[in-house]
Structures are given as C-alpha cells and as structure tokens.
Design a protein around this motif. Sequence first.
Motif, mmCIF file in Angstrom:
data_model
loop_
_atom_site.group_PDB
_atom_site.id
_atom_site.type_symbol
_atom_site.label_atom_id
_atom_site.label_comp_id
_atom_site.label_asym_id
_atom_site.label_seq_id
_atom_site.Cartn_x
_atom_site.Cartn_y
_atom_site.Cartn_z
ATOM 1 N N ASP A 167 0.833 -1.211 0.000
ATOM 2 C CA ASP A 167 0.000 0.000 0.000
ATOM 3 C C ASP A 167 0.863 1.255 0.000
ATOM 4 O O ASP A 167 0.564 2.246 -0.694
ATOM 5 N N ARG B 280 2.308 1.647 -3.480
ATOM 6 C CA ARG B 280 1.260 2.082 -4.412
ATOM 7 C C ARG B 280 0.921 3.549 -4.210
ATOM 8 O O ARG B 280 0.677 4.280 -5.177
ATOM 9 N N HIS C 67 3.755 3.397 -7.478
ATOM 10 C CA HIS C 67 4.385 2.218 -8.079
ATOM 11 C C HIS C 67 3.362 1.126 -8.379
ATOM 12 O O HIS C 67 2.546 0.782 -7.526
ATOM 13 N N GLN C 68 3.445 0.562 -9.582
ATOM 14 C CA GLN C 68 2.544 -0.511 -9.997
ATOM 15 C C GLN C 68 3.299 -1.794 -10.363
ATOM 16 O O GLN C 68 2.689 -2.842 -10.535
ATOM 17 N N GLN D 8 -0.985 -8.687 -4.909
ATOM 18 C CA GLN D 8 -0.528 -8.383 -6.276
ATOM 19 C C GLN D 8 -1.654 -8.648 -7.271
ATOM 20 O O GLN D 8 -1.899 -7.865 -8.189
ATOM 21 N N TYR E 144 -4.789 -6.136 -6.545
ATOM 22 C CA TYR E 144 -4.575 -4.764 -7.010
ATOM 23 C C TYR E 144 -4.267 -4.688 -8.503
ATOM 24 O O TYR E 144 -4.154 -3.590 -9.055
ATOM 25 N N LEU F 124 -1.451 -5.542 -10.060
ATOM 26 C CA LEU F 124 -0.113 -5.000 -10.263
ATOM 27 C C LEU F 124 0.610 -5.736 -11.390
ATOM 28 O O LEU F 124 0.332 -6.902 -11.676
#
Length: 324
Positions: free
Chosen positions: A167, A170, A174-175, A200, A203, A205
Amino acid sequence: MTNITEIAKKANVSRTTVSRVLNNHPYVKPEKRDAVLKAMKELNYVPNFNAINLSRGKTNVFGVIVPKINHPFFSKLIAGIGEECNKHNYSLLVHQSNNDPEQEMEFFNRLKYKLIDGLILGSCVSPPHVLDEISGFGNIVSCEASASKQVAHIFINHESGIKMAIDHLRNQGHQSIGLCIGNPKSGVGISRKKSFFHFQNEYGLKWSDNWYFEEQYTIENGIEIAKLLLNKSPRPAAMVVGSDYVAAGIIYEAKRQGIRIPEELAVIGFDNQPISKVIELSTIHQPIKELGQTAANLLYNLMINKDVPNINKLNLKLIKRKST
C-alpha cells in the motif's frame, strides 16, 4: 573419582544427607550442610549435574532452534529469549538447524530425552504432525504461526506487514513491484509469499517472474539481486524485501550503478534493524526482541503450569524513510 559414599563417611553423615545438600534441599541442619560442603571441598568433589538433574526431573535449560545464529534477526531474537531466561534462572542452549529437518529432529530428541526442559522454535520447517508428536514429550513455544494445535505460538500478522508495504509503494505511484523473501518453507516465508501474490492479484499490479527471489539473507545476497535486476528489462519500480540487510545490499549496488533511490528503484525492507536507520531504509518494524521475550515467558509459564493462550499476538508498524 570421589562419590557421595566417601563424602558421607568423611562428613560423618548419611548418604541421604549428602544427596539433600547436593539437591539444595531446605530441610538440612546447618552444621550438617557445612560438614558436607567442607568434605566436598577437601575431596575435590565435582557434582555430576546430569545425575542430579535426572533425579530432580529438570535441567533448568531451555533450548532454542534457529536456522542461522549469525543472522541479525535471530541474533536479536536469541538476545530477547536469553534476557528473560536469566530472570527465571534458566540457561539457554542454542541449536543452528540450517533449515534442515534432520537437524531439527536431532534437537527435538533433547526434549524427548529430557536433556532440556522446554523448547522454543525461532523458525522451523518440520511439518505439524512432527511438532504434535514432539510436544507430547515437553513444552514447546513457536516464534511464528504454527499449524500444530499442540504448540503455543506468537502470532505476527505478516499479511498485514506485506499489505502495509505494498500500500505504501502504491501510494508512491508504483505498480510494478518485486518480492524477495528468506526461507519459503518457514511459517513467515509461506505467509509473506502467499500474502504478496494475493495483493498483487487483487490490485492488478504488473508482474514478471524475474522479480521474485527467495532464500536470500545477507547484504551480499542483496548485491547479487541488484545485479540481476538491473541487467533485466523490464525491471520493477519497487522491491519488497523480507530483510533489511538484503535490502541494504540492493540499495548499495543500485547506487553503485548510478540508479537513483527511490526515483528509479524504491526499496522497503522488514524488521527495522539498526542498518535500516543508517541507510534511511523504509521498513516494516517487527518487535524482534519482544518476540523473544514473549516466547521465553510463555515457555516459563508453561513450565510452572500456568494457563497461557495458545495464540499470542504482536503488531507490525510501517517506518517511512527515504528509500521509498
């Protein structure tokens, strides 16, 4: 070698009296105790503590299993355990297992054969059914979540720690986030890996298999990870690292290659070891010393037949610094 019969004869007391003095029995007349102690000194008698412990049914020794004695996490854990052992007049016997189930079993036998009074698992790879069996021979406390229902353990929510780290990254935009952990078979390693890939996926990512590393423990490991990452394309924008020391190695090598931290590579560690403050590393604070103290006190309370909760919780905390 002098024996208690010779001591009894020289002190003009019975063998039973000598035995009571050796076992610190309270009901011995002072003059008889003094006579026994004087005879022991004159005869250069050294007690056989193995025999004494066997007769008493206790050793006043706790055992602790850790994968590596010189790992900063486990060194600090042992310090916390030892501090509380001293308060309770217990000695501490440390066994380095190298994450080898056979080495763990060898040390479990010390509990089985009453060479130690109780056992603390700093980290353990033996399966639950083995722990269930061994717990029948004495008290065991685990410093990580245990699937064994017979073993009291201290629960640290590593899922929450991974979530805090992701979190935070993010929130920094950052992704594409990579992961580095220690032992993937330990309770901590399993929890961290499972949690990371859960979030991961949740979200959405970005991911590459080249961004995952395991069985990494040292600064030198971190340096090698950075070399691998920086020579691959694409590389992650950020790394979640299960050890501050590995994270320090990643940062060192990245900076050496001219990579800006955190602009080109953000790094967050775990444990909040002293090195994390020196290099201004963001990290997840884990109360390591408190973990050891709690484990030792739990085991002591079990030894004196106090009721203890089977699950004991400690909390993690995000420490924000300049590496993210």
